[in-house]
Design a protein around this motif. Structure first.
Motif, short mmCIF file in Angstrom:
data_model
loop_
_atom_site.label_atom_id
_atom_site.label_comp_id
_atom_site.label_asym_id
_atom_site.label_seq_id
_atom_site.Cartn_x
_atom_site.Cartn_y
_atom_site.Cartn_z
N LEU A 122 1.09 -1.26 -0.05
CA LEU A 122 -0.16 0.49 -0.36
C LEU A 122 0.92 1.26 0.34
O LEU A 122 1.99 1.57 1.01
CB LEU A 122 -1.33 0.06 1.21
CG LEU A 122 -1.90 1.50 1.27
CD1 LEU A 122 -3.18 1.38 0.29
CD2 LEU A 122 -2.68 1.24 3.23
N ILE A 123 0.72 2.54 -0.74
CA ILE A 123 0.94 2.98 -0.77
C ILE A 123 -0.01 4.34 -0.53
O ILE A 123 -0.84 4.71 -1.65
CB ILE A 123 2.35 3.85 -2.26
CG1 ILE A 123 3.42 2.12 -2.50
CG2 ILE A 123 3.10 4.99 -2.27
CD1 ILE A 123 4.40 2.27 -3.50
N LEU A 124 0.22 5.41 0.11
CA LEU A 124 -0.81 5.98 -0.10
C LEU A 124 -0.83 7.56 -0.88
O LEU A 124 0.78 7.89 -1.17
CB LEU A 124 -1.27 6.51 1.46
CG LEU A 124 -1.38 5.99 2.16
CD1 LEU A 124 -1.81 6.12 3.74
CD2 LEU A 124 -3.27 5.16 2.21
N ASN A 125 -1.75 8.05 -1.79
CA ASN A 125 -0.85 9.00 -2.53
C ASN A 125 -1.83 10.10 -2.42
O ASN A 125 -3.23 9.72 -1.81
CB ASN A 125 -0.75 8.21 -4.40
CG ASN A 125 -0.38 9.35 -5.36
OD1 ASN A 125 -1.14 10.50 -5.13
ND2 ASN A 125 -0.24 8.23 -5.83
N GLY A 126 -2.08 11.66 -3.55
CA GLY A 126 -2.46 13.08 -2.94
C GLY A 126 -3.91 12.63 -3.72
O GLY A 126 -4.44 13.09 -3.93
N TYR A 127 -3.75 11.58 -4.61
CA TYR A 127 -4.41 11.76 -5.78
C TYR A 127 -6.50 11.04 -5.12
O TYR A 127 -6.28 10.06 -4.40
CB TYR A 127 -4.45 10.50 -6.69
CG TYR A 127 -5.09 10.55 -8.14
CD1 TYR A 127 -5.75 10.94 -9.18
CD2 TYR A 127 -5.80 8.81 -7.82
CE1 TYR A 127 -6.60 11.46 -9.66
CE2 TYR A 127 -7.37 8.49 -8.95
CZ TYR A 127 -7.53 9.98 -9.81
OH TYR A 127 -8.36 9.99 -10.74
N CYS A 128 -7.41 11.65 -5.63
CA CYS A 128 -8.25 11.36 -5.02
C CYS A 128 -8.91 11.45 -6.28
O CYS A 128 -10.15 12.29 -6.48
CB CYS A 128 -9.12 12.54 -4.06
SG CYS A 128 -7.62 13.02 -2.56
N GLY A 129 -9.18 10.45 -6.77
CA GLY A 129 -10.17 9.54 -7.92
C GLY A 129 -11.44 9.26 -7.43
O GLY A 129 -11.96 8.94 -6.32
N PRO A 130 -12.85 9.13 -8.59
CA PRO A 130 -13.68 8.50 -7.59
C PRO A 130 -14.15 6.86 -7.46
O PRO A 130 -14.83 6.04 -7.47
CB PRO A 130 -15.02 9.32 -9.17
CG PRO A 130 -13.95 9.02 -9.93
CD PRO A 130 -12.54 9.53 -9.53
N GLU A 131 -12.89 6.29 -8.12
CA GLU A 131 -12.85 4.88 -8.22
C GLU A 131 -12.53 4.41 -6.71
O GLU A 131 -12.28 4.59 -5.58
CB GLU A 131 -11.68 4.19 -9.15
CG GLU A 131 -11.90 4.48 -9.95
CD GLU A 131 -10.49 5.84 -10.49
OE1 GLU A 131 -9.87 6.62 -9.68
OE2 GLU A 131 -10.59 5.84 -11.48
N ALA A 132 -14.06 3.07 -6.27
CA ALA A 132 -14.19 2.47 -5.00
C ALA A 132 -12.90 2.49 -4.98
O ALA A 132 -12.27 2.02 -3.42
CB ALA A 132 -14.66 1.71 -5.58
N ARG A 133 -11.52 0.93 -6.19
CA ARG A 133 -10.57 0.84 -5.46
C ARG A 133 -9.69 2.03 -4.67
O ARG A 133 -8.98 1.99 -4.26
CB ARG A 133 -9.57 0.33 -6.63
CG ARG A 133 -9.71 1.33 -7.74
CD ARG A 133 -8.92 0.91 -9.11
NE ARG A 133 -8.06 2.23 -9.34
CZ ARG A 133 -7.10 1.98 -10.00
NH1 ARG A 133 -6.62 1.79 -8.56
NH2 ARG A 133 -6.62 2.92 -10.41
N LEU A 134 -9.36 2.94 -5.02
CA LEU A 134 -9.27 4.52 -4.00
C LEU A 134 -9.75 5.20 -2.90
O LEU A 134 -9.13 6.05 -2.32
CB LEU A 134 -8.97 5.04 -5.46
CG LEU A 134 -7.78 5.21 -6.50
CD1 LEU A 134 -7.96 6.26 -7.60
CD2 LEU A 134 -6.10 4.34 -5.97
N SER A 135 -10.82 4.21 -2.58
CA SER A 135 -11.36 4.90 -1.82
C SER A 135 -11.40 3.94 0.15
O SER A 135 -11.47 2.63 0.27
CB SER A 135 -13.25 5.03 -1.92
OG SER A 135 -13.72 5.85 -3.16
#
Length: 67
Positions: A3-16
């Protein structure tokens, strides 16, 4: 999966992520929670974080501090 936390906040569930009632960080798509690699309750700094089954154990609790 590492897991790498990143500042990108996209709408994809995989990123939520959700914070569970027990303080675990849970991926919205898989339902898996963030664990320290190796499972230690006191991981060393720099320990990788992984997704794994199981949530809400004391060793998996995240305390978020707003700054």
């Amino acid at each position: 999966v590492g897991l790498i936390l990143n500042g990108y906040c996209g709408p994809e569930a995989r990123l939520s992520f959700d914070v569970t009632s027990g303080g675990s960080l849970q991926n919205a798509e898989t339902g898996r929670c963030v664990h320290p690699q190796g499972g230690s309750a006191t991981p060393a700094e720099g320990t990788d974080l992984i997704f794994y089954d199981g949530c809400d154990e004391a060793r998996l609790r995240f305390d978020f501090v707003l700054q």
